[in-house]
Design a protein around this motif. Sequence first.
Motif, PDB file in Angstrom:
ATOM      1  N   MET A   1      15.493 -15.822 -22.333  1.00 26.69           N
ATOM      2  CA  MET A   1      14.458 -15.758 -21.318  1.00 26.69           C
ATOM      3  C   MET A   1      13.336 -14.858 -21.841  1.00 26.69           C
ATOM      4  SD  MET A   1      14.764 -14.943 -17.264  1.00 26.69           S
ATOM      5  CE  MET A   1      15.682 -16.430 -17.009  1.00 26.69           C
ATOM      6  N   ALA A   2      12.138 -15.337 -21.735  1.00 26.06           N
ATOM      7  CA  ALA A   2      10.968 -14.589 -22.194  1.00 26.06           C
ATOM      8  C   ALA A   2      10.346 -13.816 -21.034  1.00 26.06           C
ATOM      9  CB  ALA A   2       9.953 -15.545 -22.789  1.00 26.06           C
ATOM     10  N   ILE A   3       9.576 -12.826 -21.401  1.00 24.22           N
ATOM     11  CA  ILE A   3       8.888 -11.993 -20.415  1.00 24.22           C
ATOM     12  C   ILE A   3       7.399 -12.049 -20.692  1.00 24.22           C
ATOM     13  CG2 ILE A   3       8.457  -9.600 -19.727  1.00 24.22           C
ATOM     14  CD1 ILE A   3      11.341  -8.995 -20.142  1.00 24.22           C
ATOM     15  N   THR A   4       6.608 -12.050 -19.636  1.00 24.89           N
ATOM     16  CA  THR A   4       5.166 -11.926 -19.786  1.00 24.89           C
ATOM     17  C   THR A   4       4.652 -10.871 -18.801  1.00 24.89           C
ATOM     18  OG1 THR A   4       3.047 -13.070 -19.817  1.00 24.89           O
ATOM     19  CG2 THR A   4       4.651 -13.840 -18.201  1.00 24.89           C
ATOM     20  N   TYR A   5       3.654 -10.164 -19.238  1.00 26.27           N
ATOM     21  CA  TYR A   5       3.021  -9.125 -18.413  1.00 26.27           C
ATOM     22  C   TYR A   5       1.618  -9.547 -17.994  1.00 26.27           C
ATOM     23  CZ  TYR A   5       6.905  -6.455 -20.297  1.00 26.27           C
ATOM     24  OH  TYR A   5       8.170  -6.039 -20.635  1.00 26.27           O
ATOM     25  N   LYS A   6       1.367 -10.847 -17.935  1.00 27.27           N
ATOM     26  CA  LYS A   6       0.038 -11.345 -17.551  1.00 27.27           C
ATOM     27  C   LYS A   6      -0.346 -10.910 -16.145  1.00 27.27           C
ATOM     28  CE  LYS A   6       0.005 -15.243 -20.668  1.00 27.27           C
ATOM     29  NZ  LYS A   6       0.069 -16.673 -20.842  1.00 27.27           N
ATOM     30  N   LYS A   7       0.635 -10.808 -15.271  1.00 28.92           N
ATOM     31  CA  LYS A   7       0.350 -10.337 -13.907  1.00 28.92           C
ATOM     32  C   LYS A   7      -0.202  -8.914 -13.942  1.00 28.92           C
ATOM     33  CE  LYS A   7       3.720 -12.883 -11.117  1.00 28.92           C
ATOM     34  NZ  LYS A   7       4.882 -12.662 -10.219  1.00 28.92           N
ATOM     35  N   LEU A   8       0.348  -8.097 -14.833  1.00 30.26           N
ATOM     36  CA  LEU A   8      -0.134  -6.719 -14.979  1.00 30.26           C
ATOM     37  C   LEU A   8      -1.576  -6.723 -15.471  1.00 30.26           C
ATOM     38  CD1 LEU A   8       0.132  -3.634 -15.100  1.00 30.26           C
ATOM     39  CD2 LEU A   8       1.168  -3.916 -17.367  1.00 30.26           C
ATOM     40  N   VAL A   9      -1.862  -7.544 -16.452  1.00 28.32           N
ATOM     41  CA  VAL A   9      -3.224  -7.628 -16.994  1.00 28.32           C
ATOM     42  C   VAL A   9      -4.212  -7.991 -15.890  1.00 28.32           C
ATOM     43  CG1 VAL A   9      -4.723  -8.885 -18.594  1.00 28.32           C
ATOM     44  CG2 VAL A   9      -2.426  -8.197 -19.313  1.00 28.32           C
ATOM     45  N   HIS A  10      -3.847  -8.987 -15.089  1.00 25.11           N
ATOM     46  CA  HIS A  10      -4.738  -9.406 -13.994  1.00 25.11           C
ATOM     47  C   HIS A  10      -4.896  -8.298 -12.952  1.00 25.11           C
ATOM     48  CE1 HIS A  10      -5.294 -13.468 -15.381  1.00 25.11           C
ATOM     49  NE2 HIS A  10      -3.994 -13.598 -15.564  1.00 25.11           N
ATOM     50  N   CYS A  56       3.210  -0.709  -6.836  1.00 20.54           N
ATOM     51  CA  CYS A  56       3.580  -2.119  -6.760  1.00 20.54           C
ATOM     52  C   CYS A  56       5.058  -2.295  -7.094  1.00 20.54           C
ATOM     53  CB  CYS A  56       2.711  -2.940  -7.706  1.00 20.54           C
ATOM     54  SG  CYS A  56       2.979  -2.582  -9.458  1.00 20.54           S
ATOM     55  N   LYS A  57       5.533  -3.528  -6.991  1.00 29.83           N
ATOM     56  CA  LYS A  57       6.909  -3.849  -7.336  1.00 29.83           C
ATOM     57  C   LYS A  57       6.947  -4.456  -8.731  1.00 29.83           C
ATOM     58  CE  LYS A  57       7.042  -6.427  -3.784  1.00 29.83           C
ATOM     59  NZ  LYS A  57       7.370  -7.455  -2.822  1.00 29.83           N
ATOM     60  N   VAL A  58       8.139  -4.454  -9.319  1.00 29.15           N
ATOM     61  CA  VAL A  58       8.303  -4.989 -10.668  1.00 29.15           C
ATOM     62  C   VAL A  58       7.813  -6.431 -10.752  1.00 29.15           C
ATOM     63  CG1 VAL A  58       9.988  -5.606 -12.455  1.00 29.15           C
ATOM     64  CG2 VAL A  58      10.210  -3.441 -11.225  1.00 29.15           C
ATOM     65  N   ASP A  59       8.156  -7.242  -9.767  1.00 27.36           N
ATOM     66  CA  ASP A  59       7.748  -8.649  -9.839  1.00 27.36           C
ATOM     67  C   ASP A  59       6.252  -8.851  -9.624  1.00 27.36           C
ATOM     68  OD1 ASP A  59       7.976  -8.059  -7.131  1.00 27.36           O
ATOM     69  OD2 ASP A  59       8.779 -10.014  -6.600  1.00 27.36           O
ATOM     70  N   ASP A  60       5.529  -7.782  -9.307  1.00 21.17           N
ATOM     71  CA  ASP A  60       4.074  -7.864  -9.221  1.00 21.17           C
ATOM     72  C   ASP A  60       3.418  -7.792 -10.605  1.00 21.17           C
ATOM     73  OD1 ASP A  60       4.069  -7.988  -6.420  1.00 21.17           O
ATOM     74  OD2 ASP A  60       3.967  -5.790  -6.223  1.00 21.17           O
ATOM     75  N   ILE A  61       4.177  -7.275 -11.600  1.00 21.68           N
ATOM     76  CA  ILE A  61       3.592  -7.087 -12.934  1.00 21.68           C
ATOM     77  C   ILE A  61       4.359  -7.779 -14.052  1.00 21.68           C
ATOM     78  CG2 ILE A  61       2.476  -4.915 -12.311  1.00 21.68           C
ATOM     79  CD1 ILE A  61       4.712  -3.471 -13.889  1.00 21.68           C
ATOM     80  N   VAL A  62       5.608  -8.181 -13.777  1.00 23.44           N
ATOM     81  CA  VAL A  62       6.447  -8.806 -14.796  1.00 23.44           C
ATOM     82  C   VAL A  62       6.846 -10.202 -14.328  1.00 23.44           C
ATOM     83  CG1 VAL A  62       8.624  -8.660 -16.056  1.00 23.44           C
ATOM     84  CG2 VAL A  62       7.387  -6.570 -15.492  1.00 23.44           C
ATOM     85  N   GLU A  63       6.788 -11.142 -15.240  1.00 19.95           N
ATOM     86  CA  GLU A  63       7.243 -12.497 -14.928  1.00 19.95           C
ATOM     87  C   GLU A  63       8.239 -12.926 -15.997  1.00 19.95           C
ATOM     88  OE1 GLU A  63       5.443 -16.935 -14.048  1.00 19.95           O
ATOM     89  OE2 GLU A  63       4.103 -15.323 -14.612  1.00 19.95           O
ATOM     90  N   PHE A  64       9.360 -13.459 -15.557  1.00 16.11           N
ATOM     91  CA  PHE A  64      10.383 -13.956 -16.468  1.00 16.11           C
ATOM     92  C   PHE A  64      10.187 -15.459 -16.632  1.00 16.11           C
ATOM     93  CE2 PHE A  64      12.118 -10.134 -14.628  1.00 16.11           C
ATOM     94  CZ  PHE A  64      12.564  -9.460 -15.740  1.00 16.11           C
ATOM     95  N   ILE A  65      10.170 -15.902 -17.870  1.00 12.55           N
ATOM     96  CA  ILE A  65       9.955 -17.309 -18.177  1.00 12.55           C
ATOM     97  C   ILE A  65      11.213 -17.849 -18.834  1.00 12.55           C
ATOM     98  CG2 ILE A  65       8.535 -18.951 -19.454  1.00 12.55           C
ATOM     99  CD1 ILE A  65       6.347 -16.751 -19.453  1.00 12.55           C
ATOM    100  N   PRO A  66      11.861 -18.823 -18.189  1.00 15.30           N
ATOM    101  CA  PRO A  66      13.093 -19.380 -18.785  1.00 15.30           C
ATOM    102  C   PRO A  66      12.800 -20.118 -20.074  1.00 15.30           C
ATOM    103  CG  PRO A  66      12.551 -20.480 -16.704  1.00 15.30           C
ATOM    104  CD  PRO A  66      11.507 -19.433 -16.932  1.00 15.30           C
ATOM    105  N   ASN A  67      13.764 -20.062 -20.995  1.00 14.38           N
ATOM    106  CA  ASN A  67      13.653 -20.833 -22.237  1.00 14.38           C
ATOM    107  C   ASN A  67      13.776 -22.308 -21.902  1.00 14.38           C
ATOM    108  OD1 ASN A  67      13.622 -18.384 -23.570  1.00 14.38           O
ATOM    109  ND2 ASN A  67      15.792 -18.462 -24.063  1.00 14.38           N
ATOM    110  N   GLU A  68      13.249 -23.155 -22.768  1.00 14.02           N
ATOM    111  CA  GLU A  68      13.332 -24.600 -22.539  1.00 14.02           C
ATOM    112  C   GLU A  68      14.777 -25.056 -22.428  1.00 14.02           C
ATOM    113  OE1 GLU A  68      11.124 -27.493 -24.704  1.00 14.02           O
ATOM    114  OE2 GLU A  68       9.508 -26.062 -25.032  1.00 14.02           O
ATOM    115  N   GLU A  69      15.679 -24.472 -23.206  1.00  9.65           N
ATOM    116  CA  GLU A  69      17.088 -24.828 -23.147  1.00  9.65           C
ATOM    117  C   GLU A  69      17.649 -24.605 -21.748  1.00  9.65           C
ATOM    118  OE1 GLU A  69      19.127 -22.424 -25.964  1.00  9.65           O
ATOM    119  OE2 GLU A  69      18.170 -23.337 -27.684  1.00  9.65           O
ATOM    120  N   GLN A  70      17.293 -23.478 -21.156  1.00 15.07           N
ATOM    121  CA  GLN A  70      17.796 -23.139 -19.826  1.00 15.07           C
ATOM    122  C   GLN A  70      17.233 -24.088 -18.770  1.00 15.07           C
ATOM    123  OE1 GLN A  70      16.507 -19.057 -19.830  1.00 15.07           O
ATOM    124  NE2 GLN A  70      18.575 -18.329 -20.252  1.00 15.07           N
TER     125      GLN A  70
END
Length: 73
Positions: A1-10, A56-70
Amino acid sequence: MAITYKKLVHMLIDRNISNAQLQKMAGYSANITTRLKNDTYVSLESVEKICRVLDCKVDDIVEFIPNEEQVNQ
């Protein structure tokens, strides 16, 4: 599972806060700023510091992205 912090950037853009300002307010190293920019692992302790500063809450700044396999299972 990948992580992105794009929400934090925005959120930082919306609040007119620079990466350097957040780094200073939250009290973490420049290495963490680089990790955030590169969407690589950041400790929960650092994420907690950011959330406290931004009120803020963690889910306000971190997004978990499932792998294609998952997704395909």
